[in-house]
Every structure is written in structure tokens, then in C-alpha cells.
Design an enzyme around this catalytic site. Structure first.
Site, short mmCIF file in Angstrom:
data_model
loop_
_atom_site.label_atom_id
_atom_site.label_comp_id
_atom_site.label_asym_id
_atom_site.label_seq_id
_atom_site.Cartn_x
_atom_site.Cartn_y
_atom_site.Cartn_z
N PRO A 1 -46.04 64.63 60.71
CA PRO A 1 -44.72 64.84 61.27
C PRO A 1 -44.77 65.44 62.65
O PRO A 1 -45.16 66.58 62.83
CB PRO A 1 -44.08 65.81 60.28
CG PRO A 1 -45.17 66.26 59.34
CD PRO A 1 -46.45 65.77 59.89
N GLU A 2 -44.38 64.64 63.59
CA GLU A 2 -44.15 65.14 64.94
C GLU A 2 -42.64 65.20 65.12
O GLU A 2 -41.90 64.93 64.18
CB GLU A 2 -44.84 64.23 65.97
CG GLU A 2 -46.33 64.10 65.70
CD GLU A 2 -47.09 63.29 66.74
OE1 GLU A 2 -46.74 63.39 67.92
OE2 GLU A 2 -48.04 62.57 66.36
#
Length: 272
Positions: A2-3
DNA sequence: AGGGCTACCTGTACGC
DNA sequence: TGCGTACAGGTAGCCC
């Protein structure tokens, strides 16, 4: 996984689905995460509801109807799922029980965490207080970038530094530098004004587009890197070692190198 | 002070 | 098939 765009997609999903719903109880299934889950959480949040969900960099902040807030980080493999019939899965850590559904946080690698804070203390927590500006905000502009050129590092590592700009991770940094045609190993102080402007423009463009794609791909009640196809299908350079460059089309120009222990991908021909 | 490196943990893919 | 190894999008905390 997750960015920034993925975390933002999760935020939007949760905002639509769990805001203003009363929490009947909370069950800790496995308190073992990067930081131990506090057993104060079920006590302090029982009978409250989430009133607001914010994102700062890759962190999610849940504000509750009482004095408390939760700070979540998804690490590499953290995800939420919302279900009306809870079946325990491997690596489930905490379950929020609403009257008709349950929200579960699952994290295989345990790099994620959840911490409880008094609302007014959350932005001064050590995790949040030093974060750099949001890349999609006005604060992340040419002037800000220019002020930070005295740093002694390369551009990939600078973009990865959450205290310089928050929310970019290993995939997006490669993608942004590909789009702006800047070689990831370039020293920060060697960058020309027009290159800084391109990097800023590429960052904003790519992040916005990815958030848009994320929003269109939520089709069930699991928000994880496996379920959300979003940007994965739109990568121009990340993971394409040995493939043709998608810009200059020349064969075998995408190269994988190691920078500070992480993989970086770039085109040897058109990123200068 | 700032930047680099390592540890943390589990699953998967791949070579032998 | 099984085993060993390398690698994976995260940060915190240590060291220099």
C-alpha cells in the site's frame, strides 16, 4: 502493497461503508503486529462510532465519536475486509463488530500496526509529526523541492523519504521517475529546474490517476492488494526488467538495480 | 541532523 | 517432491 493511492482507496471504501455505525464490540484475534495491539482498544471504543477517516501519507486515522482515535498502518500486506458472516482467516488481527457487519484487519507479515491515541495527540505522534507534505497538496511544489536540493542523496531515495514527501513507495518512485525521464541514481543536487518541475508534475498526475483507478475497481468488500487491480495493470516500468521500454520501444532497455536495498526499474535509454 | 543499513515476518517462486 | 534461497509495494531504530 500500500502506497498513497492504495491507502486512499481503502479510506474511501471505509468512509462509504463504516462511518457512523455503532461498534458493539471489538475482538482482538491476534495482538501480534509490529507493535502489540493494546487491549485498551476494545474497552475505549466500545459503543462508539467512527465519525471521520483521514489519511496522512500511508497512514489511516480513524476519529471516533468519543475522545479517541486509531492510527493504522497497513505495512506491506495489511488489508481490511467487511463481511456479514465472520469466518476467521489466518492472520486476522482485530475485528470491529457492528450490528450487521464486521470489519476485520488482516496482516500476513505483521509489518502493519494499529495504535490508540487521544484525538488531540495523534498529529503529534512520532509517526505523523515529521511527515513531509502530501504530494498532491500545494505544499509540494517547485519552491519546496528546490529548498531541499542541498540533501546528500539520489532522487529515488529522496522521493522514498517520508519526511521529504509522504506517501510515495517503491513502485510509484520508479513510475514517477520513468514518467519524468529522470534517472533514479541522479544526485539530488544535479537536478535542473525543469527536471524538478517534471518530477512534481509526474508525481501528481500518476497519483491522481491511480486513485481514480482504485475507486473504479472496488467491487466487493475486501480491500487488499490482491483484490484491487488498480495501478498494477498500468505499470510502465516497475517489474519490467528486460522488457521493451514503453516509451522509446527499444528492446531490453528496462533495467533493475538495487538502491538502498530496494529494487529500482528504469529505462537506460530515455531516463537521463 | 541526515542518510544508510538491518531487522522485523510470512508466503511464494524458482533452481537443484 | 522437497529443500534452500531470494525476494516482496512497509517503517523503526540503530549506527555513522
Amino acid at each position: 502493497m500500500p502506497e498513497l493511492p492504495e491507502v486512499e482507496t481503502v479510506r474511501i471504501f471505509l468512509k462509504k461503508n463504516v462511518i457512523q455505525k455503532k461498534i458493539l464490540s471489538i475482538k482482538i484475534e491476534d495482538s501480534n503486529l509490529r507493535f502489540q495491539i493494546s487491549n485498551e482498544i476494545p474497552i475505549k471504543l466500545r459503543n462508539s462510532m467512527i465519525t471521520k477517516i483521514l489519511r496522512r501519507g500511508k497512514y489511516l486515522i480513524f476519529l471516533y465519536s468519543n475522545d479517541y482515535a486509531l492510527l493504522f498502518h497497513l505495512g506491506m500486506t495489511g488489508y481490511f475486509r467487511l463481511t456479514d458472516s465472520y469466518k476467521k482467516k489466518k492472520h486476522d488481527h482485530i475485528v470491529f463488530i457492528f450490528s450487521e457487519e464486521k470489519l476485520i484487519f488482516n496482516d500476513i507479515r505483521k509489518f502493519g500496526f494499529v495504535k490508540i491515541y487521544k484525538k488531540q495527540r495523534i498529529f503529534t505522534s512520532k509517526h505523523i509529526k515529521n511527515l513531509g507534505p502530501e504530494p498532491l497538496s500545494k505544499a509540494f511544489d517547485f519552491e519546496y523541492f528546490h529548498k531541499n536540493l542541498n540533501r546528500k542523496t539520489n532522487i529515488k531515495n529522496l522521493l522514498m523519504n517520508q519526511n521529504f514527501v509522504s506517501g510515495l513507495g517503491n513502485i510509484y518512485c520508479s513510475e514517477i521517475l520513468f514518467d519524468s525521464q529522470v534517472k533514479p541514481t541522479r544526485s539530488v543536487k544535479s537536478l535542473k529546474d525543469k527536471e524538478l518541475k517534471r518530477i512534481i508534475g509526474s508525481a501528481k498526475k500518476i497519483l491522481k490517476n491511480s486513485i481514480k483507478l482504485g475507486g473504479t475497481t472496488i467491487k466487493n468488500f475486501i480491500v487488499s492488494y490482491e483484490e484491487i487491480g488498480y495501478f498494477k495493470n498500468n505499470l510502465m516500468v516497475y517489474g519490467r526488467e528486460g522488457c521493451n521500454c514503453m516509451r522509446c520501444k527499444k528492446s531490453i532497455l528496462v533495467k533493475k538495480i538495487n538502491q538502498s536495498g530496494r529494487s529500482t526499474f528504469f529505462c537506460t535509454e530515455c531516463q537521463l
